[in-house]
Design a protein around this motif. Structure first.
Motif, PDB file in Angstrom:
ATOM      1  N   ASP A   1       0.809  -1.224   0.000  1.00 36.61           N
ATOM      2  CA  ASP A   1       0.000   0.000   0.000  1.00 36.61           C
ATOM      3  C   ASP A   1       0.845   1.278   0.000  1.00 36.61           C
ATOM      4  OD1 ASP A   1      -2.574  -1.292   0.045  1.00 36.61           O
ATOM      5  OD2 ASP A   1      -2.103  -1.896   2.090  1.00 36.61           O
ATOM      6  N   ARG A   2       2.149   1.129  -0.094  1.00 39.18           N
ATOM      7  CA  ARG A   2       3.019   2.314  -0.203  1.00 39.18           C
ATOM      8  C   ARG A   2       3.124   2.729  -1.660  1.00 39.18           C
ATOM      9  NH1 ARG A   2       8.564   1.585   2.718  1.00 39.18           N
ATOM     10  NH2 ARG A   2       8.818   3.652   1.831  1.00 39.18           N
TER      11      ARG A   2
ATOM     12  N   THR B   1      -0.192   2.395  -6.064  1.00 40.96           N
ATOM     13  CA  THR B   1       0.351   1.338  -5.202  1.00 40.96           C
ATOM     14  C   THR B   1       0.237  -0.025  -5.892  1.00 40.96           C
ATOM     15  OG1 THR B   1      -1.732   0.767  -4.090  1.00 40.96           O
ATOM     16  CG2 THR B   1      -0.438   2.594  -3.143  1.00 40.96           C
TER      17      THR B   1
ATOM     18  N   ARG C   1      -1.025  -2.745  -4.583  1.00 38.24           N
ATOM     19  CA  ARG C   1      -2.339  -3.334  -4.352  1.00 38.24           C
ATOM     20  C   ARG C   1      -3.356  -2.816  -5.380  1.00 38.24           C
ATOM     21  NH1 ARG C   1      -3.622  -6.039  -0.083  1.00 38.24           N
ATOM     22  NH2 ARG C   1      -2.250  -4.885   1.318  1.00 38.24           N
ATOM     23  N   GLU C   2      -3.314  -1.520  -5.665  1.00 42.12           N
ATOM     24  CA  GLU C   2      -4.223  -0.942  -6.661  1.00 42.12           C
ATOM     25  C   GLU C   2      -3.981  -1.543  -8.041  1.00 42.12           C
ATOM     26  OE1 GLU C   2      -4.715   3.504  -4.654  1.00 42.12           O
ATOM     27  OE2 GLU C   2      -3.245   3.197  -6.245  1.00 42.12           O
TER      28      GLU C   2
ATOM     29  N   GLU D   1      -5.299  -5.133  -8.128  1.00 46.52           N
ATOM     30  CA  GLU D   1      -6.764  -5.132  -8.189  1.00 46.52           C
ATOM     31  C   GLU D   1      -7.253  -4.765  -9.589  1.00 46.52           C
ATOM     32  OE1 GLU D   1      -7.973  -2.541  -4.987  1.00 46.52           O
ATOM     33  OE2 GLU D   1      -7.565  -4.076  -3.471  1.00 46.52           O
TER      34      GLU D   1
END
Length: 89
Positions: A31-32, A69, A71-72, A75
């Protein structure tokens, strides 16, 4: 259904980024922001090109503009893969 994981993205990003040996792994900090982890826009562009080729997805320029990030990005790729599978069904 094929999906991309944070670990796979980490491997791809390290292969695409020049001098990535000293950067922290994105698995430990999904998430960084990429910039905080030492990845510049060129590394992200190369990563996205490889993901498009390896996973047979297409990113829109608008879709990538807000991705900051790991995670983005994971997704987004998995959402694109799901759409592709639904269209094929």
């Amino acid at each position: 259904m094929r999906r991309i994981t944070i670990g796979e993205l980490d491997t791809i990003m390290r292969a695409c980024a020049v001098g990535a040996e000293g950067t922290p792994g994105i698995e430990q900090a999904p998430d960084r922001p990429f910039g905080d982890l030492g990845y510049d826009s060129l590394a992200l562009l190369e990563t996205c090109s490889r993901i498009e080729r390896d996973f047979d997805v297409v990113f829109s320029e608008d879709g990538l503009g807000g991705i900051t990030t790991a995670r983005e990005l994971v997704e987004l790729v998995n959402w694109l893969l799901q759409l592709k599978e639904e269209r094929a069904a």
